[in-house]
Design an enzyme around this catalytic site. Structure first.
Site, PDB file in Angstrom:
ATOM      1  CG  ASP A 120      21.904 -11.066   5.278  1.00  0.00           C
ATOM      2  OD1 ASP A 120      22.387  -9.964   4.964  1.00  0.00           O
ATOM      3  OD2 ASP A 120      21.804 -11.449   6.465  1.00  0.00           O
ATOM      4  CG  ASP A 124      12.332 -14.485   9.672  1.00  0.00           C
ATOM      5  OD1 ASP A 124      12.126 -15.488   8.951  1.00  0.00           O
ATOM      6  OD2 ASP A 124      12.124 -14.483  10.901  1.00  0.00           O
ATOM      7  CE  LYS A 125      17.962  -6.109   6.468  1.00  0.00           C
ATOM      8  NZ  LYS A 125      16.857  -5.224   6.035  1.00  0.00           N
ATOM      9  NE  ARG A 167      24.012   0.133   9.969  1.00  0.00           N
ATOM     10  CZ  ARG A 167      22.745   0.280  10.327  1.00  0.00           C
ATOM     11  NH1 ARG A 167      22.413   1.203  11.236  1.00  0.00           N
ATOM     12  NH2 ARG A 167      21.814  -0.491   9.815  1.00  0.00           N
ATOM     13  NE  ARG A 174      35.280   4.900   4.344  1.00  0.00           N
ATOM     14  CZ  ARG A 174      35.328   6.207   4.342  1.00  0.00           C
ATOM     15  NH1 ARG A 174      36.409   6.827   4.818  1.00  0.00           N
ATOM     16  NH2 ARG A 174      34.323   6.914   3.863  1.00  0.00           N
ATOM     17  CG  ASN A 206      34.326   0.960   4.030  1.00  0.00           C
ATOM     18  OD1 ASN A 206      35.159   1.075   3.150  1.00  0.00           O
ATOM     19  ND2 ASN A 206      33.202   1.665   4.057  1.00  0.00           N
ATOM     20  CG  ASP A 234      36.469   8.400  -1.507  1.00  0.00           C
ATOM     21  OD1 ASP A 234      36.930   8.674  -0.396  1.00  0.00           O
ATOM     22  OD2 ASP A 234      35.985   7.296  -1.786  1.00  0.00           O
ATOM     23  NE  ARG A 237      30.653  10.499  -0.133  1.00  0.00           N
ATOM     24  CZ  ARG A 237      30.890   9.447   0.654  1.00  0.00           C
ATOM     25  NH1 ARG A 237      32.146   9.090   0.899  1.00  0.00           N
ATOM     26  NH2 ARG A 237      29.890   8.765   1.168  1.00  0.00           N
ATOM     27  CG  HIS A 261      36.850   4.271   0.416  1.00  0.00           C
ATOM     28  ND1 HIS A 261      36.280   5.444  -0.006  1.00  0.00           N
ATOM     29  CD2 HIS A 261      35.886   3.619   1.119  1.00  0.00           C
ATOM     30  CE1 HIS A 261      35.025   5.498   0.406  1.00  0.00           C
ATOM     31  NE2 HIS A 261      34.766   4.405   1.098  1.00  0.00           N
ATOM     32  CB  THR A 316      26.785   6.023   3.555  1.00  0.00           C
ATOM     33  OG1 THR A 316      27.594   4.848   3.618  1.00  0.00           O
ATOM     34  CG2 THR A 316      27.409   7.122   4.395  1.00  0.00           C
TER      35      THR A 316
END
Length: 400
Positions: A120, A124-125, A167, A174, A206, A234, A237, A261, A316
């Site tokens: 990434d 720090d994260k 995000r 999407r 996405n 999907d 679900r 999707h 999500t």
């Protein structure tokens, strides 16, 4: 006289008698024909059946054999075992946001990986997430966890999972994410392939279908090794909703969502079954037979699922994490299971455009081993082709 039993190898014991200097023998009558043959080889006397000295030697040999240390395992004679066997797997996850860490966590808890690399741009994260996972070492299978902002840490990865990107916002489709993620992928994919030329790319970000197609173009890899998570989630679900309706386990619901999707996904009602019974042969509590029209509410619920979760919690994560782990498991362990994932679809089911979208595909160690040829009904075939067209129209506006 009854034959005397021993656990020693008679042949080995008798062959060793010549070293003991035992002279001629006093014969006893044994019923064992094998003892007769062995005794004859030793004494050179064709009339000899066995002797007391031989039997004493056998007993001594048995004691020596029991005292000698033995290895835990012995190779089968004439075995041809390779000197090195690849038994460890390395996975890289690009992007340590909520989705990326859900993918990493589920792969760890399902014991799918021996080395996990995190990449990434937020140093720090990134280090914080790495330490947080490392601190769980006592509760996880033995695994090496590393992290770096440099893609060099991903070298030698069997699978690279790409979750990086903007995000999805509440109410945002999407496809509208595309512009924000396009340039990012141009910096990610070539670096991953440079450090892991034999990897399988698994795209989660996405819009997954177009970004998977872009990744294939950027990577130079064969299309079987560039896969998008597609409608695998999907389909889960849909199976959950149907299972909840009929009060059965979701494992007993078999069926797929295919295509994009997203909003133009296609449920294959003609092949969906509940406990092996076609759903279109079932009746509701009022005695009305289910039809594709009456089942539309389930499809609408699936399409709206992600938007609902995003509205409630902001993003999500867990479901896509488990979905991704299921794909990793099928790939690394060569399970050859059928998953509806985003693959290069041109030429299948009458699709003429060069697009990636979800089709039921067999996954194994080499990636996509093949696409299942399901007998679709005419309306399902048309909807799938329309889904491909919708992706193509957006993709065709881009300059890869």
């Amino acid at each position: 006289m009854e034959a005397i039993a021993t656990n020693a190898d008679p042949g080995r014991a008798l062959r060793g008698l010549s070293k003991t200097g035992i002279p001629s023998c006093t014969f006893v009558n044994l019923r064992s024909s094998s003892a007769k043959r062995l005794a004859c080889r030793y004494t050179k006397n064709i009339n000899a059946l066995s002797c007391r000295n031989c039997l004493q030697a056998l007993a001594m040999s048995a004691d020596m054999e029991r005292a000698k240390p033995r290895p835990m395992f012995s190779q089968i004679p004439d075995s041809d075992l390779p000197s090195t066997v690849k038994t460890s797997f390395k996975i890289t996850v690009v992007g340590v946001g909520n989705v990326g860490m859900a993918c990493a966590q589920t792969c760890l808890t399902e014991d799918l990986v021996d080395e996990l690399a995190l990449v990434d741009i937020q140093a720090d994260k990134l280090r914080g997430e790495m330490l947080d996972l490392q601190h769980a070492a006592a509760f996880l299978p033995r695994v090496k966890i590393v992290a770096d902002c440099s893609y060099a840490v991903s070298a030698g990865s069997d699978i690279c999972i790409v979750t990086a990107g903007a995000r999805q916002r509440e109410g945002e489709t999407r496809l509208s994410l595309l512009d924000r993620n396009l340039s990012l992928f141009k910096s990610i994919i070539p670096e991953l392939v440079r450090h892991s030329p034999d990897t399988i790319l698994l795209i989660v970000s996405n819009p997954v279908d177009i970004l998977t197609h872009l990744s294939w173009k950027l990577s130079g890899l064969p299309p079987n090794r560039v896969i998008g998570t597609g409608t695998n989630l999907d389909s889960s679900r849909l199976r959950f909703l149907i299972a909840d309706k009929f009060d059965v386990n979701a494992h007993n619901i078999h069926g797929y969502m295919v295509g994009e999707h997203g909003d133009s996904s296609v449920p294959l009602w003609s092949s969906l079954t509940v406990a092996n019974v076609p759903v279109l042969n079932l009746y509701d509590k009022n005695g009305v037979k289910y039809t594709k029209e009456t089942l539309k509410e389930f499809h609408e619920a699936v399409v709206g699922s992600a938007y609902q979760v995003i509205k409630l919690k902001g993003y999500t994560s867990w479901a896509i994490g488990y979905s991704t782990a299921s794909l990793v498991k099928s790939l690394l362990r060569d399970q050859r299971r059928i998953h509806p994932v985003s693959v290069r679809a041109k030429g299948f089911y009458g699709i003429e455009h060069d697009v990636y979208l979800s089709l039921p595909s067999q996954l194994g160690r080499a990636g996509v081993l093949g696409v299942a040829n399901l007998p679709l009904e005419e309306d399902e075939m048309q909807e799938l082709q329309q889904s491909a067209k919708a992706i193509w129209e957006t993709q065709n506006k881009l300059h890869f």
